[in-house]
Design a protein around this motif. Structure first.
Motif, PDB file in Angstrom:
ATOM      1  N   GLU A 136      -8.737  -0.678   6.424  1.00 44.41           N
ATOM      2  CA  GLU A 136     -10.232  -1.211   6.724  1.00 44.41           C
ATOM      3  C   GLU A 136     -10.359  -2.659   7.129  1.00 44.41           C
ATOM      4  O   GLU A 136     -10.600  -2.867   8.191  1.00 44.41           O
ATOM      5  CB  GLU A 136     -10.997  -1.796   5.398  1.00 44.41           C
ATOM      6  CG  GLU A 136     -12.269  -0.642   4.863  1.00 44.41           C
ATOM      7  CD  GLU A 136     -13.173  -0.794   3.394  1.00 44.41           C
ATOM      8  OE1 GLU A 136     -14.233  -0.639   3.903  1.00 44.41           O
ATOM      9  OE2 GLU A 136     -12.187  -2.175   3.122  1.00 44.41           O
TER      10      GLU A 136
ATOM     11  N   PHE B 221     -15.513   0.666  -1.519  1.00 45.85           N
ATOM     12  CA  PHE B 221     -15.198   0.480   0.403  1.00 45.85           C
ATOM     13  C   PHE B 221     -15.732  -0.741   0.271  1.00 45.85           C
ATOM     14  O   PHE B 221     -16.986  -1.616  -0.443  1.00 45.85           O
ATOM     15  CB  PHE B 221     -16.188   1.580   0.840  1.00 45.85           C
ATOM     16  CG  PHE B 221     -15.151   2.172   0.686  1.00 45.85           C
ATOM     17  CD1 PHE B 221     -14.009   3.327   2.576  1.00 45.85           C
ATOM     18  CD2 PHE B 221     -15.729   3.531  -0.152  1.00 45.85           C
ATOM     19  CE1 PHE B 221     -14.281   3.880   1.876  1.00 45.85           C
ATOM     20  CE2 PHE B 221     -14.658   4.457   0.655  1.00 45.85           C
ATOM     21  CZ  PHE B 221     -13.434   5.228   1.133  1.00 45.85           C
TER      22      PHE B 221
ATOM     23  N   ILE C 182     -14.359   3.011   9.009  1.00 44.87           N
ATOM     24  CA  ILE C 182     -14.176   3.983   8.115  1.00 44.87           C
ATOM     25  C   ILE C 182     -15.265   4.430   8.054  1.00 44.87           C
ATOM     26  O   ILE C 182     -16.506   3.596   7.709  1.00 44.87           O
ATOM     27  CB  ILE C 182     -13.380   3.053   6.760  1.00 44.87           C
ATOM     28  CG1 ILE C 182     -12.435   2.858   7.241  1.00 44.87           C
ATOM     29  CG2 ILE C 182     -13.279   4.680   6.114  1.00 44.87           C
ATOM     30  CD1 ILE C 182     -11.392   2.585   6.255  1.00 44.87           C
TER      31      ILE C 182
ATOM     32  N   SER D 202     -18.455  -2.901   5.617  1.00 48.12           N
ATOM     33  CA  SER D 202     -18.185  -2.844   6.891  1.00 48.12           C
ATOM     34  C   SER D 202     -18.760  -0.976   7.211  1.00 48.12           C
ATOM     35  O   SER D 202     -19.207   0.039   7.896  1.00 48.12           O
ATOM     36  CB  SER D 202     -17.765  -3.052   7.911  1.00 48.12           C
ATOM     37  OG  SER D 202     -16.516  -2.782   6.886  1.00 48.12           O
ATOM     38  N   THR D 203     -18.031  -0.419   5.772  1.00 56.05           N
ATOM     39  CA  THR D 203     -17.969   1.302   5.431  1.00 56.05           C
ATOM     40  C   THR D 203     -19.422   2.209   5.524  1.00 56.05           C
ATOM     41  O   THR D 203     -20.021   1.268   4.509  1.00 56.05           O
ATOM     42  CB  THR D 203     -17.500   1.649   4.466  1.00 56.05           C
ATOM     43  OG1 THR D 203     -15.553   0.895   4.713  1.00 56.05           O
ATOM     44  CG2 THR D 203     -17.045   3.170   4.475  1.00 56.05           C
TER      45      THR D 203
END
Lengths: 823, 65
Positions: free
Chosen positions: A647, A670, A652, A673-674
């Protein structure tokens, strides 16, 4: 002869630490024993007895873990091998009485296996000579068909613990002989070039020392003509691939690295031949042979073949060759391709559903994790449609085929163009970008120096022109990438990361986005933990539930008990009731508990608020729905660290075929941003990657199952994660052992460093070229200068490439657990 | 130095013999499998230990070598 099952002397309980005399596994209580030896099962015992009876007891002294535990074998499972057309497909040679065949035996693992399998003729009449190819896990065997049928021989191997593997893909045209022939040609080309190199060097030695022309008349013509004779096979045979490749490249109107090499070879050969014929000088034949020798070594070095791995597999290597068909006259084994609509097939636990069909048995649990990414086995009832590729979990079931194999869901998916896309050679690789510029500069220099000398000294002009072409031959240039990348490929293989070819490193270095699959990639299949969906249980509820499940021996109840933990008191259970196929109920401390299926709950009239049908068991307290238990895939070790460090570098995406019942857990794992996408079909995964790639991203796809196959093909680099090297994996660029998954960020860093090494090597070879070119452009090139400069530059580049690529891998070494060398 | 005129063809003939043996080795598949022969030589042939007789340990053989 049949396997002698010795009467069992005693079946006294073995202590937990006692290991089986045959396979070395811990013997369960009540395991059979004989004399001083204990066995984990009857199969092991009979193999042990047989080997000793036939005087093959040495087997156990050869390797500490010699024996393989034989599985429960169905005596008819190889019956299809006796069908003449199938037999002909497998046989390398068969005249009706003798048969020679090459079988794939994945269980081969040690010296003792090799020894036993090559001594089969001592074990049973009918086995002839047999030879093991260890690296390929293959057994070449001769069978006397009068004494032993092919199927019987295969069954006997299986009984010994070495079941041969037969796959649907085997029936396709075999590519084996073609591959071998290519391999042999490469060796021969290298041998011829090396032979010519050594001998012309020897001839030239006298000339380098200046003792040829003056002392012995006739010496120079002799060595000159001999060198010419040696150079002809080098140019014609050893350089064959370069002629082909440069011709192809010219026809495609681009300048691959082979073009300047071919031009250089022509220049050296013509100039040297002219010198020898005209008696002007000895020529540059030693440099020519040396050049090709180094080039071919570079090619051989970069062509690493992992015998047991295939990067091109499709579903045909995943499917078994034959299944059991049930007819009124009994069960027979038939080849999958011969299955017809309406046939009934019998599937045992672990068998694949060969074609779409309807379930005839009452219930089944089908595991589609490899096909769809759905982690949890799906419960099916009679008349449910089963899809090809699912794996039956427990119990023996019967299925009526509704579609032929070639039109089943999985097969038709594969036939779509996206899943068949072939990867061609990359045209924009570093070397291919570099080589047109290089070629242009060299040609300009050659013509420039010729024009410079022409007005004053035409002879010198010609010499300068040819010398520039000779010296600038991009030998070192062509060696930089194969040796650096080839070394890197070998370093990665030590960590059980296998690349399809060395160029994958360059692709890996250019990655700027990562897509991960969930089931089987980040999680371990079949080792799931229970996940409770609902508000956390209060302590009295936990205690009561533990007391209730303790009364049941159902596997689910045992798993729930394990999930609850150890700190539990004994409690009395009233009115305990177990309803087969539905659930259990009981009253503890006036608390009424029910644990069971959703159907049962519905029958009891318990309201189920928004619970998915995939829940394994539901819990009700006091007649009110309380929550549901699911199987959650367990994370592989090191995955959290992997996600963290990925990350920090890339965006991702998580594409899972699974439903999002654990969404919150994954969201937590996660960062914000994933992008998490659930319930993705194989086609949706493929399209998502395609979209990202169209946006200009270079995507690394990490997946494991057939459902990822399209995505793995579409991505810049596709990594297939496997539980064990040699097992099935969909077509990909990289095959990675699951234990090495946490190394992934390191691998990406390493490939960047390796590309830097390649650039350094290109720099070194450019420096050598500049030295050579300054001499050549002045028209003062001597054969001896060429003979020193060319090998020197090659050796420096090779040493720098290998050395730096190895040195760059030290961080990989430090972070990765030491892994034994790869088989 | 006139002897060189004789020695060079002789050396070439010897080298050609080695090249021919290399070609023969490649063509008979000696470079196909470089792993199994190394394993195959370890157990010694001919010795057939009886079921309960003394067992020869290959490791001890290797150590003696």
């Amino acid at each position: 002869m049949t396997l002698p099952v010795q009467p069992i002397a005693s079946t006294a309980d073995a202590p937990a630490s006692v290991r089986c005399a045959h396979c070395g596994l811990v013997c369960p209580p009540g395991a059979p024993s004989e004399a001083n030896h204990r066995f984990c099962c009857r199969g092991c015992q009979s193999v042990y007895a047989l080997l000793h009876q036939e005087g093959l007891g040495e087997f156990y002294t050869l390797s500490p873990d010699a024996g393989v535990r034989p599985g429960p074998e169905d005596p008819k499972q190889f019956a299809f091998l006796d069908q003449p057309e199938i037999r002909a497909q497998y046989a390398d040679f068969c005249d009706g009485r003798r048969l020679r065949a090459t079988l794939r035996v994945p269980a081969i693992h040690c010296l003792a296996c090799v020894w036993l399998l090559e001594n089969l003729f001592r074990l049973e009449l009918g086995f002839g000579a047999s030879r093991v190819a260890f690296a390929r896990r293959e057994l070449a065997i001769e069978i006397d068909l009068d004494k032993l049928s092919f199927s019987r021989a295969a069954t006997r191997l299986a009984e010994l613990g070495y079941p041969p593997e037969f796959r649907l893909a085997d029936l396709e045209e075999s590519t084996q002989p073609a591959r071998t022939r290519l391999h042999r040609h490469e060796w021969l080309r290298l041998g011829v070039a090396g032979f010519a190199f050594g001998n012309t060097m020897l001839f030239s030695l006298a000339q380098y020392l200046g003792m040829d022309a003056s002392s012995t008349p006739g010496f120079r013509p002799l060595t000159g003509w001999l060198s010419l004779a040696l150079a002809v096979p080098v140019v014609v045979y050893s350089a064959g691939d370069y002629w082909r490749a440069s011709w192809l490249s010219i026809r495609q109107r681009r300048l691959a690295i082979e073009v300047p090499i071919a031009v250089g070879i022509v220049a050296i050969f013509l100039q040297s031949t002219w010198e020898v014929i005209s008696g002007h000088g000895p020529g540059y034949f030693d440099s020519l042979a040396g050049l090709l020798f180094f080039l071919l070594i570079g090619r051989a070095f970069s062509r690493v073949a992992w015998d047991r791995l295939s990067f091109e597999r499709d579903y045909k290597s995943f499917f078994p060759l034959a299944v059991t068909r049930r007819t009124e006259s009994g069960d027979t084994t038939v080849v999958i391709g011969q299955l017809e609509v309406g046939d009934r097939v019998v599937l045992r636990p672990g068998d694949l559903v060969p074609a779409d069909g309807r379930l005839l048995s009452a219930t089944a649990r089908i595991d589609y994790s490899f096909v769809t990414g759905e982690a949890e086995p799906v419960g099916q009832v009679r008349w449910d449609l089963l899809y090809a590729g699912g794996r039956q979990r427990d119990g023996i079931i019967e299925v009526a085929i509704t579609k032929p194999v070639s039109q089943s869901y999985l097969t038709s998916l594969w036939d779509q163009a996206a899943f068949r896309k072939q990867r061609g050679e990359r045209l924009d690789s570093l070397l291919n970008r570099y080589s047109p510029r290089f070629t242009a500069i060299i040609l300009a220099l050659a013509i420039g120096s010729a024009l410079f000398w022409w007005p004053t000294d035409p002879a010198r002009a010609v010499k300068a022109f040819v010398s520039v072409l000779i010296v600038a031959c991009p030998c070192a240039l062509a060696l930089a990438a194969p040796f650096s990348l080839g070394t890197a490929q070998r370093m990665l293989a030590r960590h059980r990361i296998f690349l399809r070819n060395p160029q994958v490193i360059e692709d890996l270095a250019g990655i700027d986005g990562v897509v991960l699959d969930k089931t089987g990639t980040l999680t371990q299949p079949h080792q799931g933990e229970l996940v409770f969906q609902g508000d956390a249980l209060a302590d009295p509820e936990r205690q009561a539930l533990a007391a209730m499940v303790a009364h049941s021996s159902h596997p689910m109840a045992e798993r729930v008990r394990a999930w609850l933990g150890a700190d539990l008191r004994e409690q009395e259970v009233h009115d305990f009731r177990e309803v087969p196929g539905a659930g259990i109920e009981g009253t503890i401390d006036s608390l009424n508990l029910r644990l069971g299926s959703s159907t049962w709950f519905r029958d009891l009239g318990i309201a189920l608020p928004g619970i998915e049908s995939s829940a394994t068991a539901l819990l009700a307290v006091g007649g009110q729905f309380r929550g549901a238990f699911h199987w959650g895939g367990e994370l592989r070790p090191g995955v959290e660290g992997l996600i963290r460090s990925l990350e920090n570098r890339f965006p991702i995406w998580l594409l899972s075929g699974d439903r999002d019942r654990e969404g919150s857990r994954w969201r937590f794992l996660f960062g914000p941003s994933t992008t998490l996408c659930f319930s993705q079909s194989p086609m949706e995964k493929h399209d998502k990657i395609r979209k990202l790639e169209c946006d200009g991203r270079h995507i690394l796809m990490v997946g494991d199952g057939l459902n990822d196959a399209g995505a793995l093909r579409q991505s810049t680099v596709g990594i297939a994660v496997v539980e064990a090297i040699g097992t099935f994996s969909p077509a990909s660029d990289v095959i990675l052992d699951a234990s090495s998954l946490p190394l992934l960020p390191e691998v990406l860093d390493y490939s960047k460093r390796v590309m830097r090494v390649v650039r350094i090597c290109l720099g070194i070879s450019t420096a050598y070229n500049l030295i050579g070119l300054t001499i050549a452009a002045r028209g003062e090139l001597q054969p001896v200068v060429c003979a020193i400069l060319m090998p020197l530059s090659s050796v420096t580049v090779v040493a720098a490439g290998c050395g730096l690529a190895t040195w760059s891998a030290r961080k990989l070494q430090r972070n990765g657990a030491p892994v034994p060398p790869v088989p | 130095m006139i002897v060189l005129l004789f020695l060079i063809p002789v050396s070439l003939v010897i080298a050609l013999a080695f090249l021919a043996s290399f070609v023969w080795a490649v063509r008979t598949g000696q470079f196909e499998d470089t792993e199994t022969p190394a394993l195959r030589m370890l157990p010694h042939d001919g010795v057939v230990p009886s079921a309960d007789g003394p067992k020869t340990n290959t490791l001890s053989v290797i150590q003696k070598l």
